[in-house]
Design an enzyme around this catalytic site. Structure first.
Site, PDB file in Angstrom:
ATOM      1  CD  GLU A  40      12.855  24.560 -15.043  1.00 57.77           C
ATOM      2  OE1 GLU A  40      12.004  24.209 -14.222  1.00 57.77           O
ATOM      3  OE2 GLU A  40      12.895  24.100 -16.213  1.00 57.77           O
ATOM      4  CG  ASP A  61      14.132  21.771 -12.056  1.00 55.25           C
ATOM      5  OD1 ASP A  61      14.460  22.816 -11.470  1.00 55.25           O
ATOM      6  OD2 ASP A  61      13.007  21.255 -11.937  1.00 55.25           O
ATOM      7  CG  ASP A  91       2.480  25.131 -10.863  1.00 48.90           C
ATOM      8  OD1 ASP A  91       1.227  25.173 -10.760  1.00 48.90           O
ATOM      9  OD2 ASP A  91       3.117  24.072 -10.769  1.00 48.90           O
ATOM     10  CG  HIS A 101       6.314  23.746 -12.601  1.00 52.00           C
ATOM     11  ND1 HIS A 101       5.514  23.486 -11.505  1.00 52.00           N
ATOM     12  CD2 HIS A 101       7.343  22.859 -12.525  1.00 52.00           C
ATOM     13  CE1 HIS A 101       6.030  22.508 -10.792  1.00 52.00           C
ATOM     14  NE2 HIS A 101       7.138  22.107 -11.384  1.00 52.00           N
ATOM     15  CG  HIS A 153       7.173  17.803  -4.244  1.00 52.91           C
ATOM     16  ND1 HIS A 153       6.752  19.012  -4.738  1.00 52.91           N
ATOM     17  CD2 HIS A 153       8.342  17.532  -4.881  1.00 52.91           C
ATOM     18  CE1 HIS A 153       7.633  19.465  -5.620  1.00 52.91           C
ATOM     19  NE2 HIS A 153       8.604  18.583  -5.727  1.00 52.91           N
ATOM     20  CD  GLU A 170       9.354  24.856 -10.220  1.00 51.35           C
ATOM     21  OE1 GLU A 170       8.933  24.101  -9.322  1.00 51.35           O
ATOM     22  OE2 GLU A 170      10.048  24.470 -11.168  1.00 51.35           O
TER      23      GLU A 170
END
Length: 408
Positions: free
Chosen positions: A255, A229, A305, A332, A36, A283
């Site tokens: 999701e 998502d 994840d 994820h 991110h 996740e």
């Protein structure tokens, strides 16, 4: 019985932790383990619905409320024979402190094969401040992945072979990004889009996201998978209305509608779902117990994840929980750290590729630029041969602006 001299395994002599990006860094927008942490004009930060969307000043950008403050964590472990292994995740400067000043005592001096012992000691020793997830588990995950990388490099074997070997020759991928139509052209089996609106926008928000879905369905045809998502941004009522509005457009799944601990919300949504639509999440769940609760609630696909759930060691246990219930586990993202695990799972028929190119129009490796040799799918497919290198098959890009803020 003693091992033959050639089979004696080295011990771990050193562990080091580095950070890149995040609030404490001088350089920002590099990507890496914290994907991110991107520059401006990137789809991953463009008006995506979040739990903060109810506040006008934090609606447009996820970075505005701090999604990129942690940055990348790099953990490097060195064995007595000089072999090094490493891994990346999202924990940055705080993770470096935890590694150097707490977790190092459980790593240094152990044999390179004592991964499960180290994992258990790390989990139990941090219970009093981990809260069952978050930055502490991200950090433990990174150490665990580095240990698997080291073990594979010592034995000159890829991690997937240490886990029992591949159960299929290829991994098929869907793409997460803003442009499923472009993902279709690249050979992916489906495309997952972020929702951009939430409960604060009421029916008007649902109408806007459904218009996006309808447009994309027209572009890709009837057979290409499309998914939403929702990134923990919804209520049961809103998610129910969105799911039913999306059903005519053959939405495959919806999701992460709720935060990870809202188990009852997932249980209720499952009862409300349109027939044939899947409910997925996981996740941001950080414990085995949390995944069991999600499984009990009827989640169709668990999505841990591997960099945030406890590493490969925990991921294998989560896959077993899902398998016992006839559920799928589709991690994820997480690039090579997922690839080496899922190719050994019988209940992972496909996997996720996260589009980190700014406009989701090209194949950029997920953790670019911090991994050297990070593979990407070719025509939406990755082969076992692409993973057939020692450890996780990648090296650390030491040209990145890495900092070691603490030393033990």
């Amino acid at each position: 019985m003693t091992l033959a001299p050639s089979l004696k395994l080295p011990t771990i002599t050193a562990i080091r932790a580095y950070s890149m990006g995040g609030a404490a860094a001088k350089v920002h927008g590099q990507g890496g383990g914290d994907y991110h942490d991107q520059g401006h004009d990137h789809w991953i930060d463009d008006h995506i619905a979040t739990p903060m969307s109810k506040y006008d000043e934090y609606k447009q950008s996820r970075q505005s409320f701090g999604i990129n403050v942690l940055g990348t964590l790099v953990v490097e472990v060195e064995a007595s024979d000089g072999t090094t292994g490493f891994a990346v995740s999202t924990a940055g400067n705080p993770g470096c402190f935890i590694v150097e000043h707490h977790l190092s005592r459980f790593v240094e001096g152990k044999r390179v094969d004592q991964i499960k012992l180290i994992h258990d000691q790390m989990l139990n020793s941090t219970l009093f401040y981990s809260g069952g997830g978050g930055v502490v588990i991200n950090t433990i995950s990174c150490v665990d992945l580095a240990l698997w990388d080291l073990y594979g490099k010592v034995l000159h074997l890829p991690v997937y072979k240490l886990l029992g070997g591949a159960v299929r020759d290829t991994i098929h991928f869907y793409a997460t990004g803003a442009r499923p139509d472009l993902a279709q052209q690249m050979g992916f089996i489906g495309g997952k889009m972020p929702t951009h609106w939430g409960p604060a926008d009421d029916d008007d928000g649902i109408a806007k996201d459904i218009a996006m879905l309808a447009d994309m369905r027209e572009r890709v045809g009837d057979d290409f998978w499309l998914m939403f998502d929702c990134w923990m941004s919804q209520t049961v009522n809103y998610a129910t209305k969105l799911a039913h509005a999306a059903a005519p457009y053959k939405l495959k799944w919806i999701e992460e509608c709720f935060p990870p601990n809202q188990i009852e919300s997932y249980r209720q949504l499952k009862k409300n779902m349109p027939a044939g639509m899947l409910m997925t999440t996981g996740e941001h769940t950080g414990t085995i117990e949390g995944f069991k609760e999600l499984s009990d609630a009827g989640v169709d696909i668990l999505q841990p994840d591997v960099g945030w759930c406890g590493g490969v060691t925990s991921l294998c246990e989560i896959a077993a929980i899902a398998k016992s219930r006839g559920q799928l586990v589709v991690p994820h993202g997480s690039s090579v750290y997922s690839h080496h695990a899922v190719i050994t799972f019988t209940n992972t028929p496909f996997s996720e590729f996260l589009m980190t190119s700014p406009h989701a129009d090209s194949l950029r490796p997920q953790f670019d630029p911090i991994l050297v040799g990070e593979p990407v799918p070719e025509g939406g497919i990755m082969t076992a041969e692409q993973l057939d290198k020692p450890g996780f098959g990648v090296e650390l890009n030491r040209d990145c602006p890495l900092e070691r803020p603490f030393q033990h």
